[in-house]
Motif scaffolding. Sequence first.
Motif, PDB file in Angstrom:
ATOM      1  N   ILE A 214      -6.797 -18.908  39.379  1.00 40.56           N
ATOM      2  CA  ILE A 214      -7.507 -18.776  40.647  1.00 40.56           C
ATOM      3  C   ILE A 214      -6.585 -18.128  41.676  1.00 40.56           C
ATOM      4  O   ILE A 214      -5.466 -18.594  41.912  1.00 40.56           O
ATOM      5  N   GLY A 215      -7.048 -17.048  42.273  1.00 38.20           N
ATOM      6  CA  GLY A 215      -6.256 -16.352  43.276  1.00 38.20           C
ATOM      7  C   GLY A 215      -6.371 -17.009  44.638  1.00 38.20           C
ATOM      8  O   GLY A 215      -6.880 -18.127  44.779  1.00 38.20           O
ATOM      9  N   THR A 216      -5.908 -16.309  45.672  1.00 36.40           N
ATOM     10  CA  THR A 216      -5.931 -16.805  47.046  1.00 36.40           C
ATOM     11  C   THR A 216      -6.614 -15.773  47.933  1.00 36.40           C
ATOM     12  O   THR A 216      -6.238 -14.604  47.935  1.00 36.40           O
ATOM     13  N   LEU A 217      -7.616 -16.206  48.674  1.00 34.35           N
ATOM     14  CA  LEU A 217      -8.280 -15.322  49.620  1.00 34.35           C
ATOM     15  C   LEU A 217      -7.446 -15.208  50.881  1.00 34.35           C
ATOM     16  O   LEU A 217      -7.067 -16.214  51.486  1.00 34.35           O
ATOM     17  N   LEU A 218      -7.131 -13.982  51.294  1.00 35.23           N
ATOM     18  CA  LEU A 218      -6.406 -13.716  52.532  1.00 35.23           C
ATOM     19  C   LEU A 218      -7.307 -12.919  53.469  1.00 35.23           C
ATOM     20  O   LEU A 218      -7.801 -11.845  53.115  1.00 35.23           O
ATOM     21  N   VAL A 219      -7.536 -13.459  54.653  1.00 39.06           N
ATOM     22  CA  VAL A 219      -8.381 -12.819  55.673  1.00 39.06           C
ATOM     23  C   VAL A 219      -7.499 -12.522  56.883  1.00 39.06           C
ATOM     24  O   VAL A 219      -6.774 -13.407  57.357  1.00 39.06           O
ATOM     25  N   ARG A 220      -7.558 -11.289  57.386  1.00 36.66           N
ATOM     26  CA  ARG A 220      -6.686 -10.905  58.500  1.00 36.66           C
ATOM     27  C   ARG A 220      -7.464 -10.050  59.493  1.00 36.66           C
ATOM     28  O   ARG A 220      -8.161  -9.099  59.108  1.00 36.66           O
ATOM     29  N   GLY A 221      -7.348 -10.397  60.769  1.00 39.71           N
ATOM     30  CA  GLY A 221      -7.976  -9.621  61.820  1.00 39.71           C
ATOM     31  C   GLY A 221      -7.035  -9.446  62.996  1.00 39.71           C
ATOM     32  O   GLY A 221      -6.144 -10.268  63.222  1.00 39.71           O
TER      33      GLY A 221
END
Length: 233
Positions: A214-221
């Motif tokens: 299972i990967g890791t979701l990375l959200v950046r704004g």
Amino acid sequence: MTDSRSSAWDFYSQSKPQRRKTNALGESTWFNWTQYPDHGPGAELLSLPTGGRALDLGCGSGGNLAHLATLGMRAVGVDLSPAQLAKARERWPDTEGRELHQGEALDYLASAESFDAIYSVFGAAYFTDPALMLPAVLERLKPAGVFVMSQYPAVEGCYGCQAAYISRGPEDDPAVVKRWDYGTETWEALLKEFGFCEGTAAVLPAPAEGKRRIGTLLVRGVRREKSWRATAK
């Protein structure tokens, strides 16, 4: 509901060991976005200026905060669990430049100062409706400030608000904890909808070694350097 969730996260804290004394490079503090040790990017995702001010939403036992403080940043953390914050104070008792606050992330954001970066590592941003969290975060970011969050990727077909039970001990009913799961395209659309620019979302794969996949979701704004109103003029 706040009290039940607080006690649930306290119970969770008791079952989770402290962060390792050193990482693979022998460092006593380090930044980790993923659920895997010594994996993925570090604090550079925050694009903090020298001496910048950062806020950790759901800081837990404070490992990432301690690292930012050692880099000379003003590192502020908020967490619902008193037990988690106690672990942070025990592990790093005299960390200069660090502040710890107990309470709800949205409540803290409502009256906080501005920050150069706000982030959440499997923390409060994962467990808060983005329609509430993203505007509150944007309001507290300085112009060109950065928001980054990490969490588990959504399971295909299981999008939106999801619910799970968190144990509060053998004598109490478990607490209900909600989280918000979306695919990468939806996260990018949400960032744009609520006023962020340069919004990106991607799943960082799990390490090649080991059985876990299972990967890791990375959200950046990034907050715009000028407000919408100023731009319109």
